[in-house]
Design a protein around this motif. Structure first.
Motif, PDB file in Angstrom:
ATOM      1  N   THR A   3     -49.075  14.934 -15.475  1.00  0.00           N
ATOM      2  CA  THR A   3     -49.536  13.537 -15.522  1.00  0.00           C
ATOM      3  C   THR A   3     -49.312  12.867 -14.174  1.00  0.00           C
ATOM      4  N   ASP A  27     -51.770  14.237 -11.621  1.00  0.00           N
ATOM      5  CA  ASP A  27     -53.096  13.666 -11.886  1.00  0.00           C
ATOM      6  C   ASP A  27     -53.144  12.202 -11.451  1.00  0.00           C
ATOM      7  N   HIS A  28     -52.114  11.453 -11.803  1.00  0.00           N
ATOM      8  CA  HIS A  28     -52.022  10.035 -11.451  1.00  0.00           C
ATOM      9  C   HIS A  28     -52.157   9.845  -9.936  1.00  0.00           C
ATOM     10  N   LEU A  45     -55.726  10.730  -8.764  1.00  0.00           N
ATOM     11  CA  LEU A  45     -56.693   9.718  -9.182  1.00  0.00           C
ATOM     12  C   LEU A  45     -56.565   8.447  -8.349  1.00  0.00           C
ATOM     13  N   ASP A  92     -59.692   3.333 -13.362  1.00  0.00           N
ATOM     14  CA  ASP A  92     -59.748   3.407 -14.828  1.00  0.00           C
ATOM     15  C   ASP A  92     -58.953   4.617 -15.312  1.00  0.00           C
ATOM     16  N   ALA A  93     -59.119   5.737 -14.644  1.00  0.00           N
ATOM     17  CA  ALA A  93     -58.390   6.949 -15.029  1.00  0.00           C
ATOM     18  C   ALA A  93     -56.897   6.817 -14.714  1.00  0.00           C
ATOM     19  N   ALA A 102     -55.336   4.973 -17.441  1.00  0.00           N
ATOM     20  CA  ALA A 102     -55.230   5.812 -18.639  1.00  0.00           C
ATOM     21  C   ALA A 102     -53.996   6.723 -18.616  1.00  0.00           C
ATOM     22  N   THR A 103     -53.365   6.924 -17.441  1.00  0.00           N
ATOM     23  CA  THR A 103     -52.142   7.737 -17.389  1.00  0.00           C
ATOM     24  C   THR A 103     -50.928   6.958 -17.872  1.00  0.00           C
ATOM     25  N   ASP A 134     -60.105   6.181  -8.617  1.00  0.00           N
ATOM     26  CA  ASP A 134     -60.555   6.162 -10.009  1.00  0.00           C
ATOM     27  C   ASP A 134     -59.513   5.391 -10.822  1.00  0.00           C
TER      28      ASP A 134
END
Length: 143
Positions: free
Chosen positions: A11, A14-15, A18, A25-26, A29-30, A23
């Protein structure tokens, strides 16, 4: 290492990716609940609206802001990282009441961050970057 620890570290990876891809919005979402506590600058951005304001404030002067992961570790409900924060001063930078026009200069500073997770979850509840803003100002030739 447990499956939850592995998921949490993914996570965070990815965070971070992103954020570099803009991004947002993504990135949101994390989070279970979006929150940044920027240590060294004494700023807290709590909730989605404030976190999006943070993204705008930090990416307007540095639209290419990036990160280079140095290390990552999991302990308890926290993932700790060390990284290099990078960027090019391409937009207006607000420092207090002053606005510094773009210099075109780059910065690369070493920093750390802690990502706190809710117990049993792989969603972030708070990111705490530890950054010395004076190092960025020094790289930009502002001090």
């Amino acid at each position: 290492m447990t499956d939850l620890a592995e998921r949490r570290m993914q996570t965070v990876r990815d965070h971070m990716r992103l954020e570099c891809e803009l991004d947002f919005d993504a990135v949101i979402a994390t989070f279970e609940h979006p929150r940044y506590e920027i240590n060294g600058l004494a700023r807290v951005y709590d909730g989605e609206e404030e976190v999006r304001r943070y993204f705008e404030q930090s990416r307007t002067p540095f639209p290419d802001q990036g990160n280079e992961l140095i290390s990552i570790a999991h302990g308890g409900d926290t993932v700790h990282i060390e990284m290099y924060l990078t960027g090019t001063h391409l937009g207006p930078l607000r420092i207090g009441d002053k606005v510094v026009p773009p210099t075109g200069r780059t910065f690369r500073i070493r920093m750390a961050a802690a990502f706190e997770f809710a117990p049993g979850s792989d969603k972030i509840i708070c990111e705490r970057p530890y950054v010395d803003g004076s190092l960025i100002a020094k790289d930009l030739g502002l001090v």
